[in-house]
Enzyme design. Structure first.
Site, PDB file in Angstrom:
ATOM      1  N   ASP A 148       0.818  -1.205   0.000  1.00  0.00           N
ATOM      2  CA  ASP A 148       0.000   0.000   0.000  1.00  0.00           C
ATOM      3  C   ASP A 148       0.856   1.262   0.000  1.00  0.00           C
ATOM      4  O   ASP A 148       0.473   2.271  -0.596  1.00  0.00           O
ATOM      5  CB  ASP A 148      -0.927  -0.003   1.214  1.00  0.00           C
ATOM      6  CG  ASP A 148      -1.981  -1.098   1.141  1.00  0.00           C
ATOM      7  OD1 ASP A 148      -2.163  -1.680   0.049  1.00  0.00           O
ATOM      8  OD2 ASP A 148      -2.631  -1.377   2.161  1.00  0.00           O
ATOM      9  N   ASP A 196      -5.191   9.075   4.290  1.00  0.00           N
ATOM     10  CA  ASP A 196      -5.488   9.808   5.517  1.00  0.00           C
ATOM     11  C   ASP A 196      -4.562  10.992   5.724  1.00  0.00           C
ATOM     12  O   ASP A 196      -3.504  11.119   5.102  1.00  0.00           O
ATOM     13  CB  ASP A 196      -5.421   8.878   6.736  1.00  0.00           C
ATOM     14  CG  ASP A 196      -4.125   8.073   6.811  1.00  0.00           C
ATOM     15  OD1 ASP A 196      -3.061   8.629   6.507  1.00  0.00           O
ATOM     16  OD2 ASP A 196      -4.187   6.882   7.170  1.00  0.00           O
ATOM     17  N   LYS A 213       4.092  14.936  23.697  1.00  0.00           N
ATOM     18  CA  LYS A 213       3.327  16.180  23.677  1.00  0.00           C
ATOM     19  C   LYS A 213       1.888  15.916  23.234  1.00  0.00           C
ATOM     20  O   LYS A 213       1.650  15.275  22.206  1.00  0.00           O
ATOM     21  CB  LYS A 213       3.969  17.190  22.722  1.00  0.00           C
ATOM     22  CG  LYS A 213       5.368  17.651  23.130  1.00  0.00           C
ATOM     23  CD  LYS A 213       5.319  18.610  24.297  1.00  0.00           C
ATOM     24  CE  LYS A 213       6.696  19.187  24.569  1.00  0.00           C
ATOM     25  NZ  LYS A 213       6.688  20.141  25.692  1.00  0.00           N
ATOM     26  N   TYR A 215      -4.686   3.170   9.120  1.00  0.00           N
ATOM     27  CA  TYR A 215      -4.300   3.672  10.442  1.00  0.00           C
ATOM     28  C   TYR A 215      -5.532   3.957  11.301  1.00  0.00           C
ATOM     29  O   TYR A 215      -5.562   3.671  12.505  1.00  0.00           O
ATOM     30  CB  TYR A 215      -3.449   4.929  10.264  1.00  0.00           C
ATOM     31  CG  TYR A 215      -2.746   5.433  11.504  1.00  0.00           C
ATOM     32  CD1 TYR A 215      -2.646   4.668  12.669  1.00  0.00           C
ATOM     33  CD2 TYR A 215      -2.141   6.695  11.494  1.00  0.00           C
ATOM     34  CE1 TYR A 215      -1.985   5.151  13.787  1.00  0.00           C
ATOM     35  CE2 TYR A 215      -1.473   7.177  12.607  1.00  0.00           C
ATOM     36  CZ  TYR A 215      -1.410   6.407  13.755  1.00  0.00           C
ATOM     37  OH  TYR A 215      -0.750   6.884  14.861  1.00  0.00           O
ATOM     38  N   SER A 244      -6.767   0.829  12.863  1.00  0.00           N
ATOM     39  CA  SER A 244      -5.870   0.406  13.939  1.00  0.00           C
ATOM     40  C   SER A 244      -6.097   1.218  15.218  1.00  0.00           C
ATOM     41  O   SER A 244      -5.895   0.722  16.328  1.00  0.00           O
ATOM     42  CB  SER A 244      -4.411   0.549  13.505  1.00  0.00           C
ATOM     43  OG  SER A 244      -4.132  -0.274  12.391  1.00  0.00           O
TER      44      SER A 244
END
Length: 278
Positions: free
Chosen positions: A67, A138, A148, A180, A183
């Protein structure tokens, strides 16, 4: 009728390099003008022309990899809708269409017109007034430092929606909803659902994924001193201006995939969610 073809491959796997050589020769024998991504120069023996991917103004492009290779080609090809034939040489290869042993037969099918085109939506991305590359998968927003927290106000169509306190945010297309975002706990979108998914990464507050219509105008106002924007895992931009604002809308561009018999749910079942449950 296709007369020219680009060849893009991962260069860290010997099998991919060997297939690149084989395909380059086979495509030339079929009468196609072959252009090879110059990142392969010196790594394969083909005598065809090596050019930068950004100059690959061809009728279609073959990607050999996973991918990540596909996303690199989709982002950098000069024509955003150049059809992609995707050969699986990756770990998962969810977006790929064929296995390496079927590559030459797939070329024959394409030249005979035995294929169809699947169009995938993309997102347009702006940081302040700066236009960034479109996203097929994305857009990830963070501070760029793991320790942070990202503090941001999220607006939809100009109206305040909610506040974010998280390690980051993922805005994904239907295509990217299987990556993502999934996930991180987000939903998988059927390709016919014209929408974006907003998924937080390790949120400090109760904040689950949200699904927005694709005609939404999403704005993210980051409240700290810097913002890192990552698009499709390929493009990285550190923003340090006084006003840290990111805007995401539906792009007018699409990515075109050459498909044969496989469907979204074939790939979902065989490569991702339901493998081994039939």
């Amino acid at each position: 009728m296709f007369k020219s073809v680009g060849l893009v491959s991962r260069y860290d796997k010997n099998q991919a390099l060997k297939l690149s050589d084989t395909l380059a020769e086979y495509l030339a024998q079929k009468g196609l003008k072959v252009y090879i991504d110059d990142s392969l120069a010196g790594k394969i023996t083909s005598k065809e022309q090596f050019i930068p991917l950004a100059d690959m103004n061809t009728d279609f492009i073959i990607t050999i990899g996973g991918d990540g290779t596909i996303l690199r080609a989709a982002m950098n090809a000069p024509k955003p809708d150049t059809p992609l034939l995707t050969v699986n040489m990756g770990v998962r290869g969810f977006l790929t269409e064929i296995e390496p042993q079927d590559a030459c037969a797939a070329v024959d099918r394409i030249l005979n017109g035995d294929y169809h085109i699947e169009k995938s939506a993309k997102m347009a991305v702006c940081a302040g007034k700066e236009i960034l590359p479109d996203a097929l998968n994305d857009v990830v927003i963070s501070t760029g430092e793991p320790s942070k927290i990202l503090y941001a106000d999220i607006c939809k169509d100009g109206k305040p929606l909610l506040k974010c306190q998280a390690d980051g945010l993922i805005i994904s297309t239907q295509t990217g909803s299987t990556g993502y975002s999934l996930s991180a706990g987000g939903p998988v979108l059927d390709p016919t659902v014209d929408a974006f998914v907003l998924t937080p990464i390790c949120s400090l507050t109760v904040f689950h994924s949200l699904v927005f219509p694709a005609d939404s105008n999403l704005t993210f106002n980051v409240l700290k001193e810097k913002m890192l924007v990552l698009i499709d895992g390929n493009y990285r931009k550190q923003i340090t201006t006084d006003e840290l604002t990111l805007n995401v809308t539906k792009s007018k561009n699409v990515t075109s995939f050459i498909r044969f018999e496989t469907s979204f749910y074939d790939r979902l079942r065989n490569r991702l969610l339901f493998k081994g449950t039939q």
